[in-house]
Design a protein around this motif. Structure first.
Motif, short mmCIF file in Angstrom:
data_model
loop_
_atom_site.label_atom_id
_atom_site.label_comp_id
_atom_site.label_asym_id
_atom_site.label_seq_id
_atom_site.Cartn_x
_atom_site.Cartn_y
_atom_site.Cartn_z
N SER A 305 0.79 -1.23 0.00
CA SER A 305 0.00 0.00 0.00
C SER A 305 0.82 1.29 0.00
N PRO A 306 1.96 1.37 0.70
CA PRO A 306 2.71 2.63 0.68
C PRO A 306 3.03 3.09 -0.74
N GLY A 307 2.89 4.40 -0.97
CA GLY A 307 3.09 4.95 -2.30
C GLY A 307 4.40 4.56 -2.96
N PRO A 308 5.52 4.69 -2.26
CA PRO A 308 6.81 4.33 -2.88
C PRO A 308 6.86 2.86 -3.31
N VAL A 309 6.24 1.97 -2.51
CA VAL A 309 6.24 0.55 -2.85
C VAL A 309 5.38 0.32 -4.10
N GLU A 310 4.18 0.94 -4.13
CA GLU A 310 3.31 0.82 -5.30
C GLU A 310 4.03 1.29 -6.55
N ARG A 311 4.72 2.43 -6.44
CA ARG A 311 5.40 2.98 -7.62
C ARG A 311 6.56 2.12 -8.07
N PHE A 312 7.29 1.56 -7.10
CA PHE A 312 8.45 0.73 -7.46
C PHE A 312 8.01 -0.52 -8.21
N PHE A 313 6.99 -1.21 -7.70
CA PHE A 313 6.55 -2.45 -8.32
C PHE A 313 5.50 -2.22 -9.41
N GLY A 314 4.92 -1.00 -9.45
CA GLY A 314 3.87 -0.75 -10.43
C GLY A 314 2.65 -1.61 -10.18
N MET A 315 2.35 -1.87 -8.92
CA MET A 315 1.27 -2.78 -8.56
C MET A 315 0.35 -2.14 -7.51
N PRO A 316 -0.78 -1.55 -7.90
CA PRO A 316 -1.71 -1.01 -6.92
C PRO A 316 -2.18 -2.10 -5.96
N ALA A 317 -2.24 -1.78 -4.69
CA ALA A 317 -2.60 -2.78 -3.68
C ALA A 317 -3.97 -3.39 -3.92
N VAL A 318 -4.89 -2.63 -4.55
CA VAL A 318 -6.24 -3.12 -4.79
C VAL A 318 -6.23 -4.37 -5.67
N THR A 319 -5.19 -4.54 -6.47
CA THR A 319 -5.09 -5.69 -7.37
C THR A 319 -4.94 -7.00 -6.61
N LEU A 320 -4.38 -6.96 -5.43
CA LEU A 320 -4.04 -8.19 -4.70
C LEU A 320 -5.26 -9.03 -4.37
N ASP A 321 -6.43 -8.39 -4.22
CA ASP A 321 -7.64 -9.13 -3.88
C ASP A 321 -7.99 -10.18 -4.94
N TYR A 322 -7.50 -9.99 -6.16
CA TYR A 322 -7.87 -10.89 -7.26
C TYR A 322 -6.94 -12.10 -7.36
N PHE A 323 -5.93 -12.15 -6.49
CA PHE A 323 -5.00 -13.27 -6.51
C PHE A 323 -5.33 -14.31 -5.44
N ASP A 324 -6.39 -14.07 -4.66
CA ASP A 324 -6.72 -15.04 -3.62
C ASP A 324 -8.20 -14.96 -3.28
N HIS A 325 -9.03 -15.37 -4.26
CA HIS A 325 -10.48 -15.32 -4.04
C HIS A 325 -11.11 -16.63 -4.51
N PRO A 326 -11.84 -17.32 -3.63
CA PRO A 326 -12.36 -18.65 -3.96
C PRO A 326 -13.67 -18.60 -4.75
N LEU A 327 -13.56 -18.25 -6.03
CA LEU A 327 -14.76 -18.15 -6.88
C LEU A 327 -14.46 -18.67 -8.27
N ARG A 328 -15.40 -19.42 -8.81
CA ARG A 328 -15.31 -19.87 -10.19
C ARG A 328 -16.52 -19.36 -10.97
N TYR A 329 -16.30 -19.09 -12.25
CA TYR A 329 -17.37 -18.59 -13.11
C TYR A 329 -17.87 -19.71 -14.01
N ASP A 330 -19.15 -20.02 -13.88
CA ASP A 330 -19.76 -20.99 -14.78
C ASP A 330 -20.02 -20.30 -16.12
N ASN A 331 -19.53 -20.87 -17.21
CA ASN A 331 -19.73 -20.27 -18.53
C ASN A 331 -20.43 -21.22 -19.48
N SER A 332 -21.33 -22.03 -18.95
CA SER A 332 -21.98 -23.07 -19.74
C SER A 332 -22.72 -22.50 -20.94
N LEU A 333 -23.43 -21.40 -20.73
CA LEU A 333 -24.21 -20.81 -21.83
C LEU A 333 -23.29 -20.28 -22.92
#
Length: 372
Positions: A305-333
């Protein structure tokens, strides 16, 4: 019976409104739609600040795809403005002509401020719906949403699901959910497409911006190898990635088939890899080796989250939620309706090398900014 696309209709009989041009996806979708539908011409709603870029894009398309010549007209306007920012007499004339609309314009950014998301994603969509409500010849409305209207839902999220009592991790998810609710309640003949996380072309790796999983590539590129890399959460939950060429072709094919009206499609990977598997494939493609250290998601957010860390890695902290979420999308249709077109989502291991090669060649040229 084989499905017929609208290209069998007489020339110049359909006028279609398009928002989201000349964005990366819009500029590639329009010529494909014109190729499939020989009866169509497009009126592309373009913000004033993008008109010069849009004119250059039209000229380029006419050179590379001669069949588009004279079939793309730019209409100055803005989805966030009442009446789409089109003058009253011009609006009435356009409304009398329209038989279809593709609505792609949105603020595509996980970190979008809520006020901006409400103005562009929600009010913008409502303005488009209101404009189309006065179109006597309207046959269909094709709307690009996102799979992440699922928010914090867990388990399986189906194409028929929308409000399942979920909350939202950011304003992007919330405002796209509210926009899709507006589409559902509009009564228009709508088809809704919900892509997962869109990455580059599966053949060339080309993309318009490096966000989402590319943030992991940014971090890996900056770290020494052999070295240590953070594994967010368990690393076992799926991360659903789809290449842009699959999304474009799916929208193009389904939108020119009358049987898709009234349906919602998950344009998702039916067999997504886990976050750990994706990280390992990225590292291998970069020629790097890491020891992966598991860090709880909440702790990872604090770390990045700290600004310098975000800028160094180019990775907004909000993105991290998408790397550990137990959900699957059914795409049968979607799978069933795309099968007759011979179309299915490519496997990530089959195109990861193309993604990384394009990233390595353009990492210092492309920013994460996106056109709305």
């Amino acid at each position: 019976m084989a499905r017929k696309n609208a290209s069998s209709a007489p020339a110049s009989t359909r006028v279609v409104l398009f928002t989201g041009f000349p964005g990366f996806i819009g500029a590639r979708l329009v010529p494909r739609l014109l190729e499939l539908d020989g009866a169509a011409s497009f009126r592309c709603l373009v913000q004033q600040k993008y008109l010069d870029v849009a004119r250059e894009t039209v000229a380029r398309l006419e050179r590379s795809h001669p069949f588009t010549t004279g079939r793309i007209e730019l209409v100055p306007g803005d989805v966030a403005a009442p009446g789409l920012g089109i003058g009253e007499s011009a609006a009435r004339a356009l409304q009398r002509q329209l038989s279809g609309c593709f609505h792609l314009a949105a603020a595509y950014d996980l970190a979008v401020p809520r006020e901006t998301g409400l103005r562009v994603n929600v009010e913008g969509t409502k303005n488009v719906l209101s404009f189309l409500g006065d179109c006597p010849r309207l046959e269909r409305f094709d709307y690009v949403s996102t799979a992440y209207v699922s928010g914090t839902a867990v388990g399986v999220f189906r194409e028929t699901d929308l409000d399942v009592g979920q909350s939202f991790r950011n304003a992007y998810e919330e405002t796209k959910f509210l926009a899709e609710e507006a589409v559902r309640s509009s009564g228009l003949p709508a088809t809704t497409y919900r892509p997962a996380i869109v990455v580059g072309d599966s053949r060339t790796g080309e993309t318009g911006k490096f966000d989402g999983p590319y943030f992991a590539l940014n971090a890996m590129r900056r770290l020494p190898s052999p070295g240590v890399f953070v594994r967010v959460g368990s690393g076992r939950n799926p991360v659903n990635l789809v290449p842009v060429d699959f999304v474009l072709e799916a929208v193009a094919r389904l939108s020119t088939w009358a049987g898709s009206v009234g349906k919602t499609y998950h344009l998702t990977d039916p067999s997504p890899l886990s976050a750990s598997e994706i990280s390992e494939l990225f590292a291998k493609a970069l020629g790097k080796q890491f020891v992966y250290v598991p860090v709880p998601t909440a702790a990872a957010r604090l770390l990045f989250s700290p600004g310098p860390v975000e800028r160094f890695f180019g990775m907004p902290a909000v993105t991290l939620d998408y790397f550990d979420h137990p959900l699957r999308y059914d795409n049968s249709l979607a799978a069933a309706d795309l099968a007759p077109f011979g179309l299915s989502c490519p496997r990530f291991p089959d195109y990861v090398q193309a993604l990384v090669a394009f990233y390595r060649a353009h990492a210092d040229e492309i920013t994460r900014g996106a056109m709305t």
